[in-house]
Design an enzyme around this catalytic site. Structure first.
Site, short mmCIF file in Angstrom:
data_model
loop_
_atom_site.label_atom_id
_atom_site.label_comp_id
_atom_site.label_asym_id
_atom_site.label_seq_id
_atom_site.Cartn_x
_atom_site.Cartn_y
_atom_site.Cartn_z
CE LYS A 59 -3.31 2.34 2.79
NZ LYS A 59 -4.31 2.28 4.02
CD GLU A 78 -6.92 5.14 3.90
OE1 GLU A 78 -7.92 5.30 3.57
OE2 GLU A 78 -6.47 4.21 4.32
CG ASP A 101 -12.81 2.31 2.48
OD1 ASP A 101 -12.51 1.05 2.20
OD2 ASP A 101 -12.53 2.95 3.67
CD GLU A 157 -13.46 -0.16 7.26
OE1 GLU A 157 -13.23 0.75 7.34
OE2 GLU A 157 -12.77 -1.10 6.47
#
Length: 663
Positions: free
Chosen positions: A277, A281, A360, A388
């Protein structure tokens, strides 16, 4: 051969001993070559026979099969051929036979027999060739070696702590890991990444001085044909190697990655590769050096290439410091804008790992346009098995129908996502709790993910039938129908009482559980619904909005461009609409919001009653745990209904046409 679950009583999920009764009561011959995976198969059959009175023998390639009910026949290959052939020439009572070129194929053939049960020993079976549609079938664990002060032991994990790590060290519980590997192999998963994609300092060291911990996990996974992968930091040459730069075009950086990777393969010869990644973020990436993501991926791919390894490069790259007032910036556009221009520039052993939707893992999103835009790049589609944004394993939300819709979607109008992809990657929902997945019924999501990765075109309801029969091998019809009643429509029920018409993100910030309609509305994360007194939704049209709709091939761009042709379930994702806009389904936007939220609560309340009726048909501890969680789901669904409906009543000023009380 390990027992069907860890010694602490962790639930064995869909492989209880009774599932092996049909095999364990027969005379079986394992014939042909050897190797570790053939030994695993032999151990599985021997364990079943010890329980149910059958017998198992070994024999050479020419051994007589006439006295056996089942023949598991393997060639000498030890490669990655995962196919097998099933047949039964039953005219004279001949044996059922599974033939595979390698131990890997034989292992999958054995688990297929377990799914079929007694029926595979009856009648005549014409030769059936079985092979996975996707070569990459992987689970990513977002497990932290050390407990993170915000995200805890497992980031977005809802089933307890990590089964690999505890208190900053390896757990060293090989029996638990071996049992987990067995579960994964039983549904066709062949790869696992053992640490968080957000690589913190402790995780970073797994690549170098703590690689022995990874090797111990790989040893257990190897017994079931699963290759171990590692999430690594793009900045590892700086963090671990003391270099001044991680520039992928720097010769010293390339040399460092080559040396580090060689050291990994010295201790894990079948190591699968890296997961990265980057530039997302807060994670470091090639943008810091003015390089592209292809440059970044290819330096790792070059290091892995001599050993047959793969780098999985995540496409989750976007600006997470947005101004909510700037409606020209659209997070949904980001992955396409970054990666579509790079098609053809990635190395052959680099896989672009793309989330199934552009945002997301919301309960409803369109399929990511990246999937149809990179035909010269190897692609893996990423799904979130951990719940999530879909109830966090406190709510029943079987995701098979959603995933099936994604995999059957045809970005160009002709070829399905499941045919375009090289692999399917799921974010794991497993932890160290007593049911593996926290909520006992969330096991169905893990099993369904694996089976759809093997066959993206499979009917998810048939896959659910498999899970039910394997988890409850002797289930009466009332239990089977009851499980279907609570699981089949649970995703759409969850959608009804949460975010409407594809708008998404009406959740509490941070932990993402429970309603907060404006929770992210004025945040820098780019997750807006833009509700005002006149309407709600995001204008992503090419004519008047962000232009996101135009990222699709014309067959879909034309559909999404207009509110009149856009499917209702996605209409607020693509359009800002007045509350009185008439949907294709015949309701106005505002009435749809009211109706679905009331309906969703009613459906959860009904499912709770169905589960209560199964009390005498389910193991008491399991039944009690699910019943307890249904109480929380009903409470939460009512909270969602009341907060969302009251919010939109205040915004719109339009009352419920049915006169129901809105709090």
């Amino acid at each position: 051969m390990p027992p069907p679950g860890p010694p602490d009583g962790t639930d064995p999920a869909w492989l209880p001993p009774a599932a092996f009764r049909a095999i364990g009561s027969r005379r079986t011959l394992v014939r042909g070559g050897g190797g570790p995976l053939v030994e695993t198969v032999f151990g599985e059959v021997a364990g079943a026979c010890a329980r149910f009175g059958g017998s198992v023998a070994r024999g050479g390639a020419t051994a007589d099969v006439s006295s056996y009910d089942l023949v598991l026949d393997v060639g000498g290959a030890q490669g990655d051929d995962e196919s097998f052939v099933l047949r039964r020439d039953a005219e004279g009572g001949g044996p059922t036979t599974v033939t595979a070129a390698s131990g890997r194929g034989l292992l999958y053939g054995l688990f297929h027999l377990v799914r079929l049960g007694e029926g595979v020993f009856q009648g005549r079976w014409e030769p059936e060739v079985h092979r996975p549609a996707l070569p990459l079938r992987m689970l990513d664990h977002w497990d932290n070696v050390a407990v993170h002060p915000v995200m805890g032991q497992v980031e977005r994990g809802y089933a307890g702590g990590s089964i690999f790590w505890v208190d900053g060290r390896a757990r060293h519980e090989p029996q638990r890991v071996r049992a987990y590997a067995r579960l994964l192999a039983a549904c066709g998963i062949n790869a696992v990444a053992v640490n968080n994609v957000n690589v913190h300092e402790t995780e970073a060291h797994l690549l170098t001085d703590r690689i022995g911990d990874v090797a111990s996990l790989a040893e257990e996974f190897r017994a079931y044909g699963i290759r171990t992968h590692l999430s690594v930091s793009f900045a590892a040459p700086v963090l671990l190697g003391g270099l001044a730069s991680a520039d992928p075009l720097d010769a010293g950086v390339r040399e460092w990655w080559a040396d580090a990777t060689a050291a990994v393969y010295d201790v894990i010869p079948d190591f699968g590769g890296y997961v990265v990644k980057a530039d997302s973020e807060g994670q470091p990436g090639p943008f810091a050096y003015g390089r592209s993501h292809a440059d970044g991926a290819n330096v790792l791919a070059a290091a892995l290439e001599p050993y047959g390894g793969t780098v999985h490069w995540r496409a989750f790259v976007y600006d997470h410091r947005q101004d909510w007032r700037d409606r020209s910036t659209d997070r949904a556009r980001a992955a396409y804008d970054h990666f579509a221009p790079l098609d053809g520039e990635f190395a052959p052993n680099a896989v672009l790992q793309v989330k199934h939707g552009p945002m997301d893992f919301q309960v409803r999103e369109p399929v990511s346009p990246v999937i149809g835009a990179v035909p010269r790049t190897r692609l893996a589609v990423e799904l979130q098995v951990t719940q999530e944004y879909t109830g966090q394993q406190r709510h029943v939300c079987w995701l098979g129908p959603m995933w099936s819709d994604v995999l059957r979607f045809r970005p160009d109008g002709e070829t399905a996502v499941g045919q375009l992809a090289d692999g399917l990657v799921g974010v794991s929902n497993v932890g160290d709790g007593p049911y593996w997945t926290g909520h006992p019924l969330a096991q169905a999501n893990l099993y369904t993910f694996g089976r759809l990765a093997w066959d993206p075109g499979a009917d998810p309801l048939r896959v659910l039938d498999e899970w039910v029969s394997l988890t409850h091998p002797d289930a009466p019809d009332a239990l089977v129908s009851g499980l279907h009643a609570v699981l089949d429509g649970s995703w759409r029920t969850y959608e009804k009482y949460t975010a409407p018409l594809g708008v998404g993100f009406m959740v509490q910030p941070g932990h993402h559980y429970g309603p907060s309609v404006d929770g992210y509305e004025y945040s820098p994360w780019g997750t807006y619904h833009f509700a005002d007194r006149d309407g709600v939704g995001v204008d992503r049209s090419a004519a008047t909005g962000t232009g996101y709709a135009a990222q699709y091939a014309k067959v879909w761009a034309d559909v999404y461009e207009s509110a009149e042709s856009c499917p209702d379930e996605l209409v607020l994702f693509f359009h800002h609409l007045p509350y009185g806009h008439l949907l294709r389904g015949g309701s106005t936007v505002i009435q749809h919001i009211y109706d679905t939220h009331f309906d969703g609560v009613a459906e959860v309340e009904a499912a709770r009653e169905v589960w209560a009726s199964l009390r005498d048909l389910v193991e008491p501890g399991r039944h009690a745990r699910v019943a307890e969680l249904y109480e929380e789901q009903v409470r939460s669904a009512r909270e969602w209904r009341d907060q969302v409906n009251s919010y939109f009543l205040r915004k719109s000023g339009v009352p419920d046409a049915r006169g129901r009380r809105i709090y």
